[in-house]
Design an enzyme around this catalytic site. Structure first.
Site, PDB file in Angstrom:
ATOM      1  N   PHE A  27       0.857  -1.171   0.000  1.00  0.00           N
ATOM      2  CA  PHE A  27       0.000   0.000   0.000  1.00  0.00           C
ATOM      3  C   PHE A  27       0.895   1.223   0.000  1.00  0.00           C
ATOM      4  CE2 PHE A  27      -2.665  -3.287   1.778  1.00  0.00           C
ATOM      5  CZ  PHE A  27      -3.872  -3.070   1.156  1.00  0.00           C
ATOM      6  N   LYS A  28       0.513   2.221  -0.760  1.00  0.00           N
ATOM      7  CA  LYS A  28       1.307   3.430  -0.878  1.00  0.00           C
ATOM      8  C   LYS A  28       0.594   4.584  -0.196  1.00  0.00           C
ATOM      9  CE  LYS A  28       3.334   2.042  -5.287  1.00  0.00           C
ATOM     10  NZ  LYS A  28       3.540   2.391  -6.700  1.00  0.00           N
ATOM     11  N   PHE A  29       1.386   5.415   0.493  1.00  0.00           N
ATOM     12  CA  PHE A  29       0.831   6.548   1.208  1.00  0.00           C
ATOM     13  C   PHE A  29       1.516   7.810   0.707  1.00  0.00           C
ATOM     14  CE2 PHE A  29       0.430   2.855   3.871  1.00  0.00           C
ATOM     15  CZ  PHE A  29      -0.838   2.955   4.384  1.00  0.00           C
TER      16      PHE A  29
END
Length: 615
Positions: A27-29
């Protein structure tokens, strides 16, 4: 429903990657985390404990080094800084603050910084800090100036920061010795930092006479909120393990995978945050470098037309699905609309007793739900009431779960989890719901197990005694992946110019000697009951098992080799059912009919047979 402000997903990925993300992928933030260590360098920090225990300054440097190395491993793009106050020397931006020394600016951690912090550990490190920084003296202390200097570090950063945290290490509960003007200045500057989004945590250490948080620091540090469940700890850290545990719990932001709405009934919604409690740790992928300059290179993928060689734009690429012999072509918007069922969220279906949830229902790591009071007012109260009621009645809630747009729905079981604190008191398990993914009927497989001889009552009873002897309490956080640990120890040794990497302890290796002492003669007694006389289970088998029998020695029917006639194969080609044949059958058919092909994939074999036998 609230928007996912801290999360974005790459919409241009293929369906294969979306399948991987469903099973707990990356997951990318947006933005980077930032962390500033503000360390008190007064003489009280260098006093050793009883029985030659390390000083508070030494324990602090060990924690800083641990965070540096963990950041390099897990989040190397995060920003960290190290600032000392109460020192004789001064070094800070524009040199506008006395007795404040910025040892490391706010930047990405690296091997050089780890070596710098390592040099400040132990007795040699204390002498080095005294010579170069002027630590351990009677320098004037102004916490307000130190906080102001940290504020300038944040303001000089032009990157987008998703989370800003400041950790304050000290053993003095009154840093200004009752000077009300300096106390007021520090409280004012701390308030300014908190208004800009900086979270101030106090990592107070033990001192003779105790540490009273209420004298000064209660008004300086950030108080407990919905996103920081640990809050302000009243008891100081007396040991290195306690300090490391607090730092580890605080140094990383608890990000949400999504913020969704839990619909309990029509018009009754609860805002919840979805958190990942277990994610598979993998070794970082290798970085491709230019052979001559040793600089990192970036790869780009472009799509070209197979016949004309012209560059294709993303809008010109379509997706197709073979159905029979017809190719069904679809636009990207059509594919997205087919995958969309409803908007993301959780919808309550009903409740079930806890004994209805079986262990074999677990098909992937669960996620954790926690209320989001900022999104919908009253969510925390209603969430806690639901949690308490489910826990008292020993039931779980069954919900339909859609995590994000264009994602298929799943069934989840919301299992209540009550809060547990240790003697610290430090939170061991937070209150909330564990969302366990329930399999569909299509996911459950019926196994055709081969018949094997069963065990008699004596063998079963003896095995029960063996199991009771070697039983132990299992905790997943007590076992580290030895492959991952050895990999990073080797990288650390290369980066820090160490003679050899640190030795690791493989916790998943069975303790054979301890198990033998516990079992005693039980293992040999079980062998005598199970194996025939004179049989050695450790010796190699004299011969392979007879053909036509399974692993247990039971006869099984041999599968005859499937041979296709030319008429049957032409019938499959004409009616479009050749795709149902297996790859080994297609390979045998190519050999049988003299079809030459260099490909081994199923579609290549089918194309070669069609070219040979198609009318």
């Amino acid at each position: 429903m609230a928007e996912w402000n801290a999360y974005y997903h790459n919409e241009e990925e293929d369906e294969d990657q979306e399948e991987g993300e469903e099973s707990g992928g990356d997951f990318k933030f947006t933005g980077r985390d930032s962390l500033v260590f503000l360390v008190d360098a007064s003489k009280e920090m260098f006093i050793k404990g009883e029985n030659d225990e390390p000083s508070n300054f030494d324990m602090t440097m060990q924690c800083v080094r641990s965070v540096y190395t963990s950041k390099i491993i897990s989040n190397h793009r995060d920003l960290v800084a190290l600032v000392f106050y109460g020192v004789e020397q001064s070094k800070n931006p524009r040199n506008s603050f006395k007795h404040v020394y910025v040892y490391h600016d706010l930047d990405e951690p690296g091997a050089k910084r780890v070596q710098d912090v390592e040099a400040l550990r132990g007795d040699k490190g204390a002498r080095l800090a005294e010579e170069t920084l002027g630590c351990g003296g009677e320098a004037e202390t102004s916490l307000g100036d130190a906080l102001w200097c940290c504020s300038n570090l944040y303001s000089d950063i032009k990157l987008r920061l998703s989370h800003k945290r400041l950790m304050l290490f000290t053993c003095r509960d009154q840093p200004h010795a009752g000077d009300s003007a300096r106390d007021r200045q520090a409280r004012t500057k701390a308030g300014d930092l908190k208004e800009t989004g900086v979270v101030i945590d106090l990592m107070h250490l033990t001192r003779p006479g105790g540490f009273d948080v209420s004298l000064f620091f209660r008004d300086v540090v950030s108080h407990q909120d919905d996103e920081d469940e640990l809050g302000l700890q009243l008891e100081p850290s007396r040991k290195l393990e306690d300090l490391q545990k607090r730092v580890q719990a605080k140094e990383q932001k608890k990000r949400t995978l999504a913020r969704l709405s839990l619909c309990l009934a029509e018009g009754m919604n609860v805002a919840v945050g979805v958190y990942a409690t277990a994610v598979t740790t993998r070794k970082p992928p290798p970085v491709r470098l230019n052979r001559e300059t040793n600089e990192a290179v970036r790869s780009k993928t472009r799509t070209f037309h197979t016949q004309t060689g012209s560059l294709l734009l993303p809008s010109e690429v379509k997706k197709a699905q073979m159905y029979g012999e017809k190719q069904i072509v679809m636009e990207k918007d059509e594919v997205d609309s087919m995958k969309k069922f409803e908007d993301p969220g959780l919808h309550l279906i009903g409740f079930k007793p806890m004994d209805k949830l079986k262990l074999h229902h677990h098909i992937r790591p669960s996620v954790f739900l926690y209320p989001e009071e900022e999104q919908i007012t009253g969510s925390a109260c209603l969430f806690n009431a639901l949690l308490k009621r489910c826990s008292e009645r020993q039931v779980f809630a069954v919900c339909r779960y859609i995590p994000r747009r264009n994602h298929p729905p799943r069934f989840v079981a919301l299992v209540p989890q009550v809060e547990v604190l240790d003697q610290g008191p430090i939170q061991i398990t937070p209150p909330g719901f564990n969302a366990i993914f329930i399999p569909f009927a299509d996911d459950i497989r019926t196994l055709d197990l081969p018949p094997c001889p069963g065990a008699n009552s004596l063998q079963v009873q003896k095995m029960k005694e063996i199991v009771s002897k070697i039983r132990f309490k299992y905790k997943s956080d007590s076992f580290e992946n030895p492959v991952i640990q050895q990999h990073f120890r080797n990288l650390e040794a290369l980066a820090l110019d160490m003679m050899a990497p640190e030795n690791i302890e493989d916790f998943i290796m069975p303790k054979v000697e301890q198990m033998d002492r516990r079992l005693g003669p039980l293992a040999q007694e079980f062998r005598d009951l199970v194996y025939p006389a004179g049989y050695d289970p450790d010796s190699k088998p004299a011969s392979k098992r007879k053909p036509g029998t399974n692993a247990c020695g039971v006869d099984r029917p041999l599968r005859p080799k499937v041979e296709l006639q030319e008429a049957d194969l032409r019938h499959h080609i004409e009616h479009g059912t050749i795709g149902k044949l297996t790859v080994p059958v297609l390979k045998d058919a190519c050999k049988q009919f003299g079809v030459r092909t260099t490909g081994t994939k199923k579609q290549e074999l089918i194309d070669a047979l069609k070219a040979k036998l198609a009318p």
